[in-house]
Design an enzyme around this catalytic site. Structure first.
Site, short mmCIF file in Angstrom:
data_model
loop_
_atom_site.label_atom_id
_atom_site.label_comp_id
_atom_site.label_asym_id
_atom_site.label_seq_id
_atom_site.Cartn_x
_atom_site.Cartn_y
_atom_site.Cartn_z
N HIS A 176 -3.60 0.97 7.92
CA HIS A 176 -2.25 1.54 7.88
C HIS A 176 -2.21 2.75 6.94
O HIS A 176 -1.68 3.82 7.29
CB HIS A 176 -1.27 0.44 7.41
N GLU A 177 -2.81 2.61 5.75
CA GLU A 177 -2.80 3.72 4.78
C GLU A 177 -3.70 4.86 5.24
O GLU A 177 -3.38 6.04 5.07
CB GLU A 177 -3.23 3.23 3.39
N GLN B 233 3.15 9.88 1.41
CA GLN B 233 4.46 9.20 1.37
C GLN B 233 5.28 9.60 0.16
O GLN B 233 6.49 9.36 0.11
CB GLN B 233 4.28 7.69 1.39
N CYS C 42 6.80 -0.29 7.03
CA CYS C 42 6.36 0.89 6.29
C CYS C 42 7.50 1.37 5.41
O CYS C 42 8.63 1.48 5.87
CB CYS C 42 5.96 1.98 7.28
N LEU C 43 7.19 1.65 4.15
CA LEU C 43 8.23 2.11 3.22
C LEU C 43 8.84 3.43 3.68
O LEU C 43 9.98 3.73 3.34
CB LEU C 43 7.64 2.28 1.81
N GLY D 115 0.85 -1.18 0.00
CA GLY D 115 0.00 0.00 0.00
C GLY D 115 0.88 1.23 0.00
O GLY D 115 2.05 1.17 0.38
N HIS E 188 -1.83 7.00 7.54
CA HIS E 188 -0.94 7.93 6.84
C HIS E 188 -1.70 9.19 6.41
O HIS E 188 -1.21 10.30 6.54
CB HIS E 188 -0.36 7.28 5.57
ZN LIG Z 1 3.33 3.10 5.76
#
Ligand SMILES: [Zn+2]
Length: 165
Positions: A132-133, A42, A90-91, A37, A136
């Site tokens: 999670h998204e 991000q 998480c990226l 995701g 963000h």
């Molecule tokens: Zn993340």
């Protein structure tokens, strides 16, 4: 940028070529980094847009597949009060994993990339990725949701110590 709640996207913006390009770029970035995701903030755009997909993902093997989905202005509400703990990474917070409690099941309302309203119920890992998204888009990261930081691990140590159990 990650700490700032993202702005809602207007229907005019959804139709714009900038937004279409942004969504294409987000999908490409997610795939390039083997993410499941990605939220627009991000990639430094503070807009309520998230993309998700689980295919054969080397970072998350053995997870049920999720078709490519674009969520614009998503709203989520828990279905029932069951929480589930599982690992997240998480990226934007490279090389770490930790155990995060999430609602097992959620109802999702959002617009798709054409601006068409959709609603569905997501469960398990699918629900986890969306929460999670969604976090963000609302200025939160998974570390904020952890109950206990003792599970926070570097990926190399995660593979060595946690996966053997
Ligand atoms: Zn993340």
């Amino acid at each position: 940028m990650l700490r700032k709640p993202a702005a809602a996207v207007s229907s005019r913006e959804i139709q714009s070529s900038n937004t279409r390009q942004l969504i294409d770029d987000m999908i490409e970035t997610m795939k390039e980094y083997d993410g499941v995701g990605l939220a627009a903030d991000q990639v430094h755009v503070s807009k309520q847009i998230a993309v998700l997909e689980v295919a054969d993902n080397p970072r998350y093997p053995h997870k049920a597949q999720i078709p490519l989905t674009v969520l614009i202005n998503p709203e989520i509400s828990p279905v029932g009060d069951e929480l589930e703990e599982d690992w997240e990474g998480c990226l934007s917070i490279p090389d770490l994993r930790g155990m995060v409690p999430r609602h097992r099941s959620i109802e999702v309302h959002a617009l798709d990339r054409m601006g068409v309203p959709m609603e569905f119920v997501a469960t398990g890992f699918h629900a986890r990725v969306i929460q999670h998204e969604w976090d963000h888009l609302n200025g939160k990261v998974y570390l904020d949701r952890m109950r206990d930081l003792s599970t926070l691990s570097f990926l190399t140590e995660f593979a060595r110590y946690w996966l053997v159990k």
